[in-house]
Design an enzyme around this catalytic site. Structure first.
Site, mmCIF file in Angstrom:
data_model
loop_
_atom_site.group_PDB
_atom_site.id
_atom_site.type_symbol
_atom_site.label_atom_id
_atom_site.label_comp_id
_atom_site.label_asym_id
_atom_site.label_seq_id
_atom_site.Cartn_x
_atom_site.Cartn_y
_atom_site.Cartn_z
ATOM 1 N N GLY B 12 0.797 -1.219 0.000
ATOM 2 C CA GLY B 12 0.000 0.000 0.000
ATOM 3 C C GLY B 12 0.830 1.270 0.000
ATOM 4 C CG ASP B 32 6.701 -7.341 -1.150
ATOM 5 O OD1 ASP B 32 6.379 -8.484 -0.787
ATOM 6 O OD2 ASP B 32 6.127 -6.312 -0.752
ATOM 7 C CG LEU B 41 -6.697 -6.167 -6.408
ATOM 8 C CD1 LEU B 41 -7.675 -6.752 -7.419
ATOM 9 C CD2 LEU B 41 -5.315 -6.021 -7.027
ATOM 10 N NE ARG B 43 -3.355 -2.023 2.172
ATOM 11 C CZ ARG B 43 -3.728 -3.285 2.292
ATOM 12 N NH1 ARG B 43 -4.907 -3.661 1.872
ATOM 13 N NH2 ARG B 43 -2.921 -4.192 2.822
ATOM 14 C CG ASP B 99 3.243 -6.520 6.210
ATOM 15 O OD1 ASP B 99 4.423 -6.931 6.259
ATOM 16 O OD2 ASP B 99 2.323 -7.179 5.685
ATOM 17 C CB CYS B 143 16.224 8.247 17.604
ATOM 18 S SG CYS B 143 17.983 8.422 17.298
ATOM 19 C CB CYS B 156 -1.369 -3.525 9.988
ATOM 20 S SG CYS B 156 -0.840 -4.824 8.880
ATOM 21 C CB CYS B 212 19.943 5.995 19.505
ATOM 22 S SG CYS B 212 19.517 5.241 17.907
#
Lengths: 90, 216
Positions: B12, B32, B41, B43, B99, B143, B156, B212
């Site tokens: 997305g 990916d 589809l 998004r 994700d 950070c 999600c 950090c």
């Protein structure tokens, strides 16, 4: 004094779906205690034994409270506290 | 490829980001491992019904060629510690919209190690964030979020994603990527937060966190 707490999508199951809740308190920590009283379970999602969870950010207005006084940061009427968790998705 | 950008996660956020970067003349490496699903589809704007079941990187490569006449490189794999340096070394900027939180931390760590600017993006429900980072000069992902969460609150899959939100955030990620690769640090280290429900946008400049790994 009452401030507005903005709740992210993932935690709105604990606020009855509300994006914003109002809470009283003189500090960020006190505000979190107040929202816990009204919405049990929320505090545990924000804090652990060491303080603010490492994947949670709390912004008082636009300031990260870690760079203020943490949970001891003073709040005033009309402030807003925004919860920003680490999220993944797209 | 000269001054190419790595798009990690062609979903997305990666799709609309690629749609901005490719016609702007930025060569792309698409990374990916997933295949297109029908539920994507609404998004994931580079894909059409006929792409269902096809590897996302391949469907995206075809779409970028047919729409914009550009040749993107498709690499079908998950970004993991074993391949991350090889896949990202030499990029002018990394656009990370996966994700998976572990991949966000991995991309952040590799970007810091290699000195590559990176833009992190994420969307859940009605809420999205974008964080552009110039390594060594601005706050980085670690950070802001020190480490992986220990529960599933940020998954999600719980809240889903409001489709149009990803195009808003993906375009913003591409805009930041274009700036970062030119050395423009105006937004670096600023966490942008967009709420699609209230259509509110906030951007907060964040300080680098003491302790950090990115901070001397």
């Amino acid at each position: 004094m009452a401030i507005t707490v903005r709740v992210p999508t993932q935690l709105r199951t604990l606020t009855g779906g509300r994006e914003e809740v109002s809470a009283d308190g003189a500090t960020v920590g006190a505000v979190i205690d107040a929202i816990e009283a009204a919405h049990p379970g929320l505090k545990d999602r924000l804090l652990d034994a060491k303080g603010i969870r490492r994947f949670i950010n709390l912004y008082l207005n636009d300031e990260d409270v870690r760079f203020l006084d943490g949970l001891g940061t003073a709040v005033k009427e009309g402030d807003s506290l925004t919860v920003v968790p680490a999220i993944a998705g797209g | 490829m000269e001054r190419w950008a790595a798009v990690v996660g062609v979903g997305g956020l990666g799709c609309p980001a690629a749609e901005v970067l490719a016609p702007a003349g930025v060569p792309l490496r698409l990374i990916d491992d997933d295949v297109v699903e029908r539920s994507n589809l609404h998004r994931q704007t580079l894909f059409a019904e006929g792409d269902v079941g096809v590897a996302k990187v391949e469907a995206a490569r075809r779409a970028l060629r047919s729409r914009f006449g550009v040749a993107a490189e498709a690499v079908r794999t998950h970004l993991v510690p074993e391949n991350a340096v090889d896949l990202l070394a030499g990029a002018s900027v990394i656009v990370e919209g996966t994700d998976t939180l572990a991949v966000k931390f991995l991309a952040s760590d590799v970007a810091r190690t290699l000195g590559i600017p990176v833009v992190h993006g994420a969307c859940v429900g009605w809420h999205g964030t974008v964080l552009p980072v110039l390594p060594g000069r601005s706050a980085c992902y670690r950070c802001v979020f020190e480490d992986l969460p220990d529960d599933e609150m940020t998954n999600c899959a719980i809240a889903g994603v409001y489709g149009p939100l990803t195009s808003v955030l993906g375009a913003l990620m591409a805009a930041d990527a274009l700036r970062l690769r030119e050395g423009d640090d105006a937004t670096a280290g600023h966490l942008a937060r967009y709420d699609g429900w209230s259509q509110s946008f906030r951007s907060t400049a964040l300080a680098r966190r003491r302790g950090c790994p990115c901070t001397p």
